[in-house]
Design an enzyme around this catalytic site. Sequence first.
Site, short mmCIF file in Angstrom:
data_model
loop_
_atom_site.label_atom_id
_atom_site.label_comp_id
_atom_site.label_asym_id
_atom_site.label_seq_id
_atom_site.Cartn_x
_atom_site.Cartn_y
_atom_site.Cartn_z
N CYS A 70 0.83 -1.20 0.00
CA CYS A 70 0.00 0.00 0.00
C CYS A 70 0.87 1.25 0.00
CB CYS A 70 -0.94 0.07 1.19
SG CYS A 70 -2.06 -1.29 1.35
N LYS A 93 15.97 -15.71 -5.02
CA LYS A 93 15.97 -14.75 -6.15
C LYS A 93 15.28 -15.37 -7.34
CE LYS A 93 16.56 -11.62 -4.86
NZ LYS A 93 16.81 -11.46 -3.47
N LYS A 122 7.23 -4.89 -1.74
CA LYS A 122 8.59 -4.55 -1.36
C LYS A 122 8.76 -4.59 0.15
CE LYS A 122 12.81 -3.18 -1.93
NZ LYS A 122 13.76 -4.25 -2.26
N GLU A 150 19.81 -17.73 -0.78
CA GLU A 150 19.50 -16.46 -1.43
C GLU A 150 19.35 -16.63 -2.94
OE1 GLU A 150 18.36 -13.82 -0.52
OE2 GLU A 150 18.83 -12.32 -2.02
N GLU A 179 11.37 -15.94 -6.73
CA GLU A 179 10.47 -14.78 -6.59
C GLU A 179 10.26 -14.02 -7.89
OE1 GLU A 179 11.55 -11.77 -3.67
OE2 GLU A 179 13.66 -11.97 -4.15
N HIS A 189 20.12 -37.67 2.35
CA HIS A 189 19.09 -37.93 3.35
C HIS A 189 17.69 -37.71 2.80
CE1 HIS A 189 22.20 -38.53 6.31
NE2 HIS A 189 22.80 -37.46 5.82
N ASN A 195 -2.94 2.64 5.37
CA ASN A 195 -2.04 1.48 5.25
C ASN A 195 -2.10 0.74 6.58
OD1 ASN A 195 -1.28 2.45 2.80
ND2 ASN A 195 0.84 2.90 3.36
N GLY A 196 -2.11 -0.59 6.52
CA GLY A 196 -2.12 -1.37 7.75
C GLY A 196 -3.44 -2.10 7.93
N TRP A 241 -3.24 -2.66 -1.40
CA TRP A 241 -2.93 -4.08 -1.47
C TRP A 241 -4.01 -4.74 -0.61
CZ3 TRP A 241 1.33 -7.05 -3.31
CH2 TRP A 241 1.41 -8.35 -2.81
N ARG A 257 6.05 -0.83 -4.45
CA ARG A 257 5.73 -1.50 -3.18
C ARG A 257 4.69 -2.61 -3.37
NH1 ARG A 257 7.22 1.67 1.32
NH2 ARG A 257 5.63 0.63 2.52
O1 M6R Z 1 12.82 -4.97 4.27
P1 M6R Z 1 13.26 -6.30 4.83
O2 M6R Z 1 14.71 -6.57 4.60
O3 M6R Z 1 12.89 -6.46 6.28
O4 M6R Z 1 12.43 -7.35 4.00
C1 M6R Z 1 12.52 -8.72 4.27
C2 M6R Z 1 11.96 -9.53 3.14
O5 M6R Z 1 10.61 -9.22 2.93
C3 M6R Z 1 12.72 -9.31 1.83
O6 M6R Z 1 14.08 -9.58 1.97
C4 M6R Z 1 12.14 -10.20 0.72
O7 M6R Z 1 12.41 -11.54 1.00
C5 M6R Z 1 12.70 -9.78 -0.64
N1 M6R Z 1 11.65 -9.76 -1.61
C6 M6R Z 1 13.74 -10.68 -1.17
O8 M6R Z 1 14.20 -10.29 -2.42
#
Ligand code: M6R
Length: 609
Positions: free
Chosen positions: A2, A485, A604, A481, A488, A504, A101-102, A75, A27
């Site tokens: 949002c 990547k 985001k 990681e 997502e 295992h 927002n929230g 959102w 966002r």
């Molecule tokens: O803003 P933050 O680092 O707290 O966010 C944590 C996760 O939401 C963030 O790292 C998310 O996993 C990303 N989309 C990864 O690319």
Amino acid sequence: MCGIVGYVGAQQAAPILLDGLTRLEYRGYDSAGVAIYDGAELKVAKAKGRLQVLSDLIQGGAAIPGTVGIGHTRWATHGAPSDVNSHPQVSRSGRIAVVHNGIIENYAALKQFLVDQGVPFASETDTEVVAQLIEYFYHGDLLQAVGRVLHRIQGAYALGILCADCPDQLIAVRRDSPLILGIGAGENFLASDVTALIRHTREVIYMEDGELAVLTREGIQCYNHFLQPVDKEISHVDWEIDAAEKGGYEHFMFKEIMEQPQALRRAVFPRIRDGEVYLEDFGLSDAYIRSLRKIYIVACGSSYHVGMVGKYSLERVLRIPVEVSLASEFRYRDPIVGEGTLVLVISQSGETLDTMAALRQAKKLGAQVLSIVNVVGSSIARESDVVLYTWAGPEIAVATTKAYTTQLAVLDLLGLYFARRLGTLEEEEYHAILQELLLLPAKMEQVLEHREDIQYYASQYFNHDSVFYIGRNLDYALGLEGSLKLKEISYIHSEAYAAGELKHGTISLIEDGTLVVALATYDALFDKAMNNVVEVKSRGADVLALTTQAHREAMETLASGLITIPDTHPMLLPSLGVVPLQLYAYYVALMRGCDIDKPRNLAKSVTVE
Ligand code: M6R
């Protein structure tokens, strides 16, 4: 998640709101809307879908004239994405509009109360309850009415409020959801993110939880929860507008990948002086550091993966146990945080709700909280005992890249700073790591120069529906990681496994043509990594390997594809190793035609649970 923008001034509000909302698109949202006072009444326009739909509906703003207004990208949480559920939500008379927002946790009970009083509802949202409740309490003094509502609503919220009876003002409210006020000349702004304001002003006020603000053309007055005026500090935002623009790149993600060497220079160089690590305003005494018995790292998503690297690297240099916990788990597990425990919180946005909740819990339990944060002035930064900023600049793409690498660098600096005070690192190794940290940006540039090789591999493998990342120790943490990547932004199923675990269970999934990304950068375990490559190859896997220059030859004969990174100190390998994995995910997503900067279902900054 949002976005909120508000404007009061002499210019036409709608184009400013649309522009601000465009800056917040990254966002994540599913609908958008604006409310503008047109000199007689509030005009509200809302539309499900992209901002362009709203912009077309109001002819880029020309269809709704007026110099005060609020805008929102939603959102969906309460009620499906639809025109009617979009914000602004208005009260029954149409004279009070609210963007939010929230989540209002007790909205159902409040709604029932209002329904019992005969108040009709148009939407399924929790936000409409706020608009209706303000009107219920409104008897000529908007601020008082909002104050009464705040004593009744529970949850997390940032609110922008506009009332047709006092159209020369906006009211802003913040609790557990970011809201920033922008100070202009003869005009003022509110927004949930500084990127929405930066084209108009660099002078901002960060609202604290429980605060309200009244914005008029002439000025801004903030109040505490009891409606007593409070004086606020004005902060200057010093990053360039270009930092939040694509600058000729097709995607923010690619731009941010390419920016990493520069971001690292900003994060690291000023913190190394005369061969020592220097941490600005560092509030933890040497005696406290020497009393440490345990470090908890708490974070979500990629920030959690930084913590996973940190577990290996910090334990190695500090000889103190490090436990990494997902913030969403930490907060519900009754964590054992005793004397001598440092809680290290990592967050790019500084607004992730689970991370924030974990931080508060840790503080309640008496722990010192040190945070590594990118967004200056964010909630996590403000509530931590000590904050180390990553100075990566605004990160717009949902998939984090430069925030990850700068978080790692700051964590490395912190490890060295602690190790120096604990006497756990040999002088020679300490200086060798520092030296390598200084060389890291240039080495990363070398990796980026070879991006076409990675693009080639992406063109070979972009059609696989399932990918496994395997590695040991730091390479396992790196794999987590790399796998995130890929999934997502390309929507390919992928998993990261500690390579020693293959036998295992996971190895049963390997068959002809399965793609395995084998991470073998860690010298001490290179032979073991080779064994794992042989193991999966003999079951038919295609192996794309990542290793260092030193091991290139040995791996070349085995892997179907090979990416190499420059040699460096083991502790810094994930910082270099992650770059090809980011590029690989990027190019695969590009070839699959995915919406790289705004992947489906993702936001985001995750400000709801
Ligand atoms: O803003 P933050 O680092 O707290 O966010 C944590 C996760 O939401 C963030 O790292 C998310 O996993 C990303 N989309 C990864 O690319």
